[in-house]
Design a protein around this motif. Structure first.
Motif, PDB file in Angstrom:
ATOM      1  N   PRO A 180       4.786  -1.793 -13.971  1.00 19.39           N
ATOM      2  CA  PRO A 180       5.383  -0.586 -13.391  1.00 19.39           C
ATOM      3  C   PRO A 180       4.618  -0.042 -12.198  1.00 19.39           C
ATOM      4  O   PRO A 180       5.216   0.537 -11.293  1.00 19.39           O
ATOM      5  CB  PRO A 180       5.362   0.410 -14.558  1.00 19.39           C
ATOM      6  CG  PRO A 180       5.286  -0.430 -15.786  1.00 19.39           C
ATOM      7  CD  PRO A 180       4.442  -1.602 -15.387  1.00 19.39           C
ATOM      8  N   GLU A 181       3.285  -0.191 -12.184  1.00 22.95           N
ATOM      9  CA  GLU A 181       2.501   0.368 -11.090  1.00 22.95           C
ATOM     10  C   GLU A 181       2.653  -0.442  -9.808  1.00 22.95           C
ATOM     11  O   GLU A 181       2.721   0.107  -8.709  1.00 22.95           O
ATOM     12  CB  GLU A 181       1.027   0.451 -11.489  1.00 22.95           C
ATOM     13  CG  GLU A 181       0.745   1.536 -12.510  1.00 22.95           C
ATOM     14  CD  GLU A 181      -0.728   1.843 -12.606  1.00 22.95           C
ATOM     15  OE1 GLU A 181      -1.422   1.748 -11.578  1.00 22.95           O
ATOM     16  OE2 GLU A 181      -1.191   2.181 -13.713  1.00 22.95           O
TER      17      GLU A 181
ATOM     18  N   GLU B 184       0.801  -1.215   0.000  1.00 21.04           N
ATOM     19  CA  GLU B 184       0.000   0.000   0.000  1.00 21.04           C
ATOM     20  C   GLU B 184       0.843   1.278   0.000  1.00 21.04           C
ATOM     21  O   GLU B 184       0.342   2.364  -0.318  1.00 21.04           O
ATOM     22  CB  GLU B 184      -0.966   0.018   1.205  1.00 21.04           C
ATOM     23  CG  GLU B 184      -0.294  -0.036   2.558  1.00 21.04           C
ATOM     24  CD  GLU B 184      -0.130  -1.445   3.103  1.00 21.04           C
ATOM     25  OE1 GLU B 184      -0.345  -1.616   4.312  1.00 21.04           O
ATOM     26  OE2 GLU B 184       0.200  -2.344   2.316  1.00 21.04           O
ATOM     27  N   TYR B 185       2.138   1.151   0.360  1.00 21.04           N
ATOM     28  CA  TYR B 185       3.009   2.320   0.418  1.00 21.04           C
ATOM     29  C   TYR B 185       4.139   2.267  -0.605  1.00 21.04           C
ATOM     30  O   TYR B 185       4.891   3.231  -0.750  1.00 21.04           O
ATOM     31  CB  TYR B 185       3.637   2.450   1.817  1.00 21.04           C
ATOM     32  CG  TYR B 185       2.640   2.452   2.945  1.00 21.04           C
ATOM     33  CD1 TYR B 185       1.446   3.165   2.855  1.00 21.04           C
ATOM     34  CD2 TYR B 185       2.876   1.736   4.121  1.00 21.04           C
ATOM     35  CE1 TYR B 185       0.526   3.170   3.898  1.00 21.04           C
ATOM     36  CE2 TYR B 185       1.962   1.735   5.165  1.00 21.04           C
ATOM     37  CZ  TYR B 185       0.792   2.453   5.052  1.00 21.04           C
ATOM     38  OH  TYR B 185      -0.113   2.456   6.071  1.00 21.04           O
ATOM     39  N   LEU B 186       4.242   1.182  -1.317  1.00 20.88           N
ATOM     40  CA  LEU B 186       5.379   0.929  -2.204  1.00 20.88           C
ATOM     41  C   LEU B 186       5.581   2.013  -3.251  1.00 20.88           C
ATOM     42  O   LEU B 186       6.707   2.380  -3.570  1.00 20.88           O
ATOM     43  CB  LEU B 186       5.188  -0.429  -2.890  1.00 20.88           C
ATOM     44  CG  LEU B 186       6.236  -0.875  -3.902  1.00 20.88           C
ATOM     45  CD1 LEU B 186       7.591  -1.016  -3.237  1.00 20.88           C
ATOM     46  CD2 LEU B 186       5.827  -2.181  -4.565  1.00 20.88           C
ATOM     47  N   SER B 187       4.483   2.553  -3.767  1.00 18.58           N
ATOM     48  CA  SER B 187       4.587   3.498  -4.877  1.00 18.58           C
ATOM     49  C   SER B 187       4.756   4.948  -4.426  1.00 18.58           C
ATOM     50  O   SER B 187       4.851   5.844  -5.266  1.00 18.58           O
ATOM     51  CB  SER B 187       3.342   3.384  -5.771  1.00 18.58           C
ATOM     52  OG  SER B 187       2.172   3.721  -5.051  1.00 18.58           O
ATOM     53  N   ILE B 188       4.812   5.199  -3.110  1.00 15.70           N
ATOM     54  CA  ILE B 188       4.989   6.580  -2.642  1.00 15.70           C
ATOM     55  C   ILE B 188       6.443   6.997  -2.850  1.00 15.70           C
ATOM     56  O   ILE B 188       7.355   6.377  -2.296  1.00 15.70           O
ATOM     57  CB  ILE B 188       4.638   6.726  -1.152  1.00 15.70           C
ATOM     58  CG1 ILE B 188       3.244   6.188  -0.837  1.00 15.70           C
ATOM     59  CG2 ILE B 188       4.723   8.202  -0.733  1.00 15.70           C
ATOM     60  CD1 ILE B 188       2.916   6.190   0.654  1.00 15.70           C
ATOM     61  N   PRO B 189       6.703   8.044  -3.599  1.00 12.51           N
ATOM     62  CA  PRO B 189       8.089   8.508  -3.762  1.00 12.51           C
ATOM     63  C   PRO B 189       8.642   9.026  -2.429  1.00 12.51           C
ATOM     64  O   PRO B 189       7.909   9.623  -1.636  1.00 12.51           O
ATOM     65  CB  PRO B 189       7.971   9.650  -4.780  1.00 12.51           C
ATOM     66  CG  PRO B 189       6.634   9.476  -5.423  1.00 12.51           C
ATOM     67  CD  PRO B 189       5.760   8.836  -4.401  1.00 12.51           C
ATOM     68  N   VAL B 190       9.939   8.806  -2.215  1.00 10.32           N
ATOM     69  CA  VAL B 190      10.598   9.245  -0.983  1.00 10.32           C
ATOM     70  C   VAL B 190      11.856  10.027  -1.337  1.00 10.32           C
ATOM     71  O   VAL B 190      12.693   9.557  -2.103  1.00 10.32           O
ATOM     72  CB  VAL B 190      10.979   8.044  -0.089  1.00 10.32           C
ATOM     73  CG1 VAL B 190      11.780   8.520   1.126  1.00 10.32           C
ATOM     74  CG2 VAL B 190       9.735   7.288   0.363  1.00 10.32           C
ATOM     75  N   ILE B 191      11.964  11.221  -0.765  1.00 13.15           N
ATOM     76  CA  ILE B 191      13.200  11.999  -0.868  1.00 13.15           C
ATOM     77  C   ILE B 191      13.796  12.089   0.531  1.00 13.15           C
ATOM     78  O   ILE B 191      13.148  12.580   1.457  1.00 13.15           O
ATOM     79  CB  ILE B 191      12.949  13.410  -1.414  1.00 13.15           C
ATOM     80  CG1 ILE B 191      12.442  13.350  -2.859  1.00 13.15           C
ATOM     81  CG2 ILE B 191      14.238  14.246  -1.348  1.00 13.15           C
ATOM     82  CD1 ILE B 191      12.142  14.714  -3.468  1.00 13.15           C
TER      83      ILE B 191
END
Length: 226
Positions: A142-143, A73-80
């Protein structure tokens, strides 16, 4: 609706500074100074991007990044990652754990906003991508950040997935090591230029019977052929 950026940073003045610049750029912002309140929020709403400090009072930022990349559920959230830890080892580890970018303090708020926009653009392009099939053996989603070989899901690191995705975007096209590094880590690639061959080797091992689809072009780089 404005895209929502979550900031997890224990220094209030930095949260306020980054929030100000992001709001001026048209983003919605939620700031947190400890992991506990951040995770409570995360259960209610998924942000479009997370700016993550590594040194928090109640958690290790690298552990948080690792956790986010393990949860569907969090895998696709970009992280900086935004941190005072500027050692090469810290940068490599953060990016290997799945961070999309790594910014060291002191930093330029305007540059950080530009990086936020760049990461969101890259993720938007990925969302528009369809499932890719290679040689009737490999399927790349990709998603979902999911790869299967003959219908069996294989576990790839974020970096390995991105390399395979890049190679598959233009089958038969030779990608130089420099191009691969630029796609993976942008401005941070200078400290990581020796790692491409290692990632390719690990990726081939995990692909098993499909490993031969990745070809080495001596002295140049790599390509994917069916």
């Amino acid at each position: 609706m404005n895209r929502l950026i979550a900031i997890l940073e224990d220094e209030l003045d930095i949260v306020e500074l980054v929030s100000l610049h992001l709001k001026r750029a048209g983003f919605g912002v939620e700031g947190f100074q400890e992991a506990e309140s951040f995770f409570k929020f995360l259960k209610k709403r998924i942000p479009d991007l997370i700016i993550l400090d590594l040194m928090l009072p109640d958690a290790d930022g690298l552990d948080i990044c690792k956790y986010l990349r393990r949860k569907d559920e969090y895998l696709s959230i970009p992280v900086i990652i935004l941190t005072a830890k500027g050692d090469e080892t810290d940068k490599i580890l953060g990016l290997e754990l799945g961070a999309d970018d790594y910014v060291t303090k002191p930093f330029s708020p305007r540059e950080l906003v530009a990086r936020v926009k760049a990461v969101l653009r890259r993720r938007e392009q990925q969302k528009g991508s369809r499932v890719i099939e290679i040689g009737g053996i490999i399927k790349i989603d990709p998603e979902k950040y999911e790869v299967t070989v003959e219908g069996k899901k294989i576990e790839l690191t974020t970096t390995e997935f991105k390399i395979l995705q890049l190679l598959s975007s233009r089958k038969g096209w030779v990608f130089t090591r420099e191009r691969i590094l630029d796609y993976l880590w942008g401005e941070e690639k200078a400290v990581l230029d020796r790692t491409v061959d290692v990632h390719i080797r690990n990726l081939r091992e995990k692909l098993g019977i499909a490993k031969g689809l990745i070809k080495n072009v001596r002295g140049i780089g790599y390509k994917l052929e069916e």
